[in-house]
Structures are given as structure tokens and as C-alpha cells.
Design a protein around this motif. Sequence first.
Motif, mmCIF file in Angstrom:
data_model
loop_
_atom_site.group_PDB
_atom_site.id
_atom_site.type_symbol
_atom_site.label_atom_id
_atom_site.label_comp_id
_atom_site.label_asym_id
_atom_site.label_seq_id
_atom_site.Cartn_x
_atom_site.Cartn_y
_atom_site.Cartn_z
ATOM 1 N N VAL A 254 0.835 -1.205 0.000
ATOM 2 C CA VAL A 254 0.000 0.000 0.000
ATOM 3 C C VAL A 254 0.869 1.255 0.000
ATOM 4 O O VAL A 254 2.022 1.248 0.433
ATOM 5 C CB VAL A 254 -0.950 0.020 1.214
ATOM 6 N N SER A 255 0.268 2.346 -0.443
ATOM 7 C CA SER A 255 0.977 3.611 -0.542
ATOM 8 C C SER A 255 1.267 4.192 0.838
ATOM 9 O O SER A 255 0.542 3.959 1.807
ATOM 10 C CB SER A 255 0.158 4.610 -1.357
ATOM 11 N N ALA A 256 2.349 4.980 0.894
ATOM 12 C CA ALA A 256 2.709 5.691 2.120
ATOM 13 C C ALA A 256 2.439 7.181 2.016
ATOM 14 O O ALA A 256 2.731 7.926 2.957
ATOM 15 C CB ALA A 256 4.201 5.469 2.413
ATOM 16 N N ARG A 257 1.847 7.631 0.927
ATOM 17 C CA ARG A 257 1.654 9.063 0.697
ATOM 18 C C ARG A 257 0.223 9.465 1.030
ATOM 19 O O ARG A 257 -0.737 8.820 0.594
ATOM 20 C CB ARG A 257 1.998 9.418 -0.746
ATOM 21 N N LYS A 258 0.078 10.541 1.786
ATOM 22 C CA LYS A 258 -1.228 10.968 2.289
ATOM 23 C C LYS A 258 -2.246 11.184 1.182
ATOM 24 O O LYS A 258 -3.406 10.758 1.300
ATOM 25 C CB LYS A 258 -1.091 12.250 3.120
ATOM 26 N N GLU A 259 -1.852 11.859 0.101
ATOM 27 C CA GLU A 259 -2.811 12.185 -0.939
ATOM 28 C C GLU A 259 -3.367 10.936 -1.617
ATOM 29 O O GLU A 259 -4.492 10.944 -2.115
ATOM 30 C CB GLU A 259 -2.180 13.128 -1.974
ATOM 31 N N ILE A 260 -2.599 9.841 -1.605
ATOM 32 C CA ILE A 260 -3.088 8.584 -2.173
ATOM 33 C C ILE A 260 -3.872 7.798 -1.129
ATOM 34 O O ILE A 260 -4.939 7.248 -1.425
ATOM 35 C CB ILE A 260 -1.920 7.751 -2.731
ATOM 36 N N ILE A 261 -3.362 7.750 0.101
ATOM 37 C CA ILE A 261 -4.053 7.009 1.163
ATOM 38 C C ILE A 261 -5.488 7.510 1.330
ATOM 39 O O ILE A 261 -6.432 6.727 1.418
ATOM 40 C CB ILE A 261 -3.290 7.135 2.493
#
Length: 465
Positions: A254-261
Motif C-alpha cells: 500500500v501507498s505511504a503518501r497521504k494524498e493517495i491514502i
Amino acid sequence: MLPRHFFIVISLSFLVQSLPKVHLTLVNRKHSFYVVNLQDASIESSDNSSSEAENLTTSKPVTDNLSVVNITEHNDHDPTVSATSLSLEAGKNFTRSLMCYYNIPRLNDRPYAVFPEALNVSLCTHLVVCCAKVVNLTLQPNDLNDIQFYSRIVRLKQVNPKLKILLSLESINDDTGQSFVQMISTNSTRQRFLQSAINTLNQHGFDGIEVSWRFPCFEGPIEQRQLFVDFLHEFRDYINSNHNGSSMLLTAAVSARKEIIDIAYHDIPALARYLDYISLMSYDYHKFAWDTPLLGPNSPLFHMKNEIAMLRTLNVQWSANYWYQNGMPASKIIVGIPSYGRSYTLMNRKNHDYYDLAKGLGVTGDKGYVTFPEICEFLMRPNVTKVYNNVTAELYAYEGAEWISFENEQSSKAKASWILRSGFGGVALKDLNSDDAYRQCTKPNRTGPHISFPIARAIYESLYS
């Protein structure tokens, strides 16, 4: 539909609003360091969350021929996301995992291919094999030659009987990702795929599968995020019904970037119910791009003191805690540590600090991706300067216009120690192939005992010593 440009616009808006302050703080930041010599620094643990970053590093004299400096930057961490402030449900006796990612070798691997028999799987609790893809609603190897490696990889259980081996399903291996999107779009197509996937896993002796969709509704309709939850729900039910609740594992990268999460994973508690673990892709926070031509650490542990706005979210601590705060149990969060580096070409050879300008990808590596042996060989050059930052828990090195952000034993120990103290489920080492280091970078006879896997060993010692 949320196109990639949506995220670029958001990032640029933050940047434009913050430019005056960014310029001032980054200029001032250059004067906030003090420099000492460093070689193989030890790790100091602390239960005081306010001094988490300061206690990661101590200094020793330089013993090699490199020009080496240690940058120590005091930080003002937000106590709401500090390591020791988590109310961890797992306590101190949780099971720690070291998930090692292994890419099936290709003839053109740089600098040398690493074959299964050369892996030191005694360092790993899980081995995640890359990669498989969706073809005609079935699970297929990324390359037809991969199948011949499956049995060789599974035989590694003879070396480590407790090893769990998973096959990684990548959404983007067909270049467009459309086969994956088609498969996940309806219940009937998902059921057809699930039957194929379970049969393939059983046939080759895998212990489970990791699903890596990059990323739900990132370039598709918003409905994709619920389709992802439905897919994992049905996968879990299918495993339970066909294996009588056996130990077959279901995980997701899973992504670690806020805008993707925030957009891609709208129901994290549901993901927690269906997944055994998540593998947090806490790397590639910074790499050269035309719209962000700035030097940066590949996988910073903490935010730096003067980072502002969205920049404060681009670090391992923030990402791991954000997943926890939104409903993923800490024991199921496997935090990524990269063994590879990222290279840049400096705009001005005199400006080599974080957030200085770059004019392109570095010469070292492949499109900015630098393996550990390539880093090792770069460090042997006569005029290289190596810098360690105790807040990012990462190094960079530069010579002329070439600049590389990378990990070594010291930085990976710092990250693994923080992961352990914080109570997360363990470490995902990305990639074991890239951690293919040889004694003093020697090239002859690169087999057997010459392979040392220093980053994997450093992480293992931090987690289990």
C-alpha cells in the motif's frame, strides 16, 4: 475520475503558497547543522518520544578513506504521532516479521543477477517473490521463464523451514494495468480469477499472495476503492472456504503518501479485517521529476525541522502512524526499508544539501535506481563525500555533479530500531536483490560466501538481537 494531474496540482498549490517561507527556512537550515566525523555509528534507544531523533546516532572516528560527515539536526516532532505515544494493542511481545522482497533474476540484471540459491533466507521470515500479473482473468507469471524459478525458490524452505513464501501480484505488469482493472471490476470476473490464483499458489507451493494495486482510483473512477475492498473480502472468504481456515496468507502493498491514502483506501478497518499484513511502501518519497527537481532522501525516518505543509508528511514515521491512526492494527503494519538508492545530477556542484536543485537523474544506476553494489562502487571513488543525517536516518554521497541518497547498515539499523520500539509488525526489505553486497565491492567469484546482504543482516540484528 482522478487523473495524475490532480495530485500535481495539489502539490504545486502547496508549494506556491509556501515558496517564500520554504526559501527562507531552507537557507537557514544550512546553518543549523554541526559536523562531526562518523564511521559505523551505534544506535542508542530511548523511551522519551521528545528526543527520538536525537538518540539515533553517536559518533566514532573515521577509519576509511572517504570524506565523511555526520549531520545532526534537532527536530520538533509532533507528540501526537511520536513513536512511544501509540497505544499499541500488541504490547511488547508482538511477532516481528522481516519480509524480504526478491525479484526473479533477468539476464540483464545490474550489476549481477542473484539466483535463489544465493539468498540468505535465514534472515527472513517471509519471502515475497516478484512478480505475477493478470492475463485473461487468470494469475500468470510476469515472464514465462519465471516458472522454472518457482520450485528453486520454494526449496529454500529446506534452509529455513519457518519461511513463508508469497507470490506478488502487480497491477501494472501489463504496462497499462487494464487487465487487473478488468478482473477486479465485477464479482464474476473476480471469482474466475480467485479460482485460478488459488490453484496456481497450491500448484507451486506458495504460502500466500501479496496484492499490489498502484493505486485504486488513482487513474480510474472513485468506485475502484470499494472494488479493492470487495476483492480482498472475497479473496479472504475464498481462502477460508478452500483451505479450511489454513495459514495461507493474504497481504497487500500500500501507498505511504497521504494524498493517495486518503483517496485510495477509504475503509482501512475493512482492509484490516481481510489482510494478514500490509506492506507499507515507505520509500521513493523523493526522486527526481521535472515538476519537483529537488534533492531529497529516498526514505526519511522523520521529517526535518524546517519542512512545512505537505513536506512534513513525506517520511516513514508519519506514514506508518497515519495508517495506524486510521484503523490498521500496528501489528499488521510492515514498514518498508529500501536497500536501493536514488541518484540525481546536481544543478550546481557546490549545492548538495537536501532541497537543493537537481537538473536530472544521476548517471549511476538505471533511471535513478541504484543497487547496493553500484553504491558501494561509487563510494570507492577517490573524492566522494558521504553524509549521514540523524533525523532522516539516511545517507547521501556526492562527487562532482553526481548525488545519491542511499541506505547502509547504520541507517537501516536506525529505522529498524524505531519500528521495533514503536510496536509495528516488522520490516519489509525492498529489495533483497539490491542488498547484494560483496566484500569490499569485489567482482570476481560473486557467489556463495561473497554475498553478505549487509542491510538485511543489520535489520535482522535490530529486530531479533
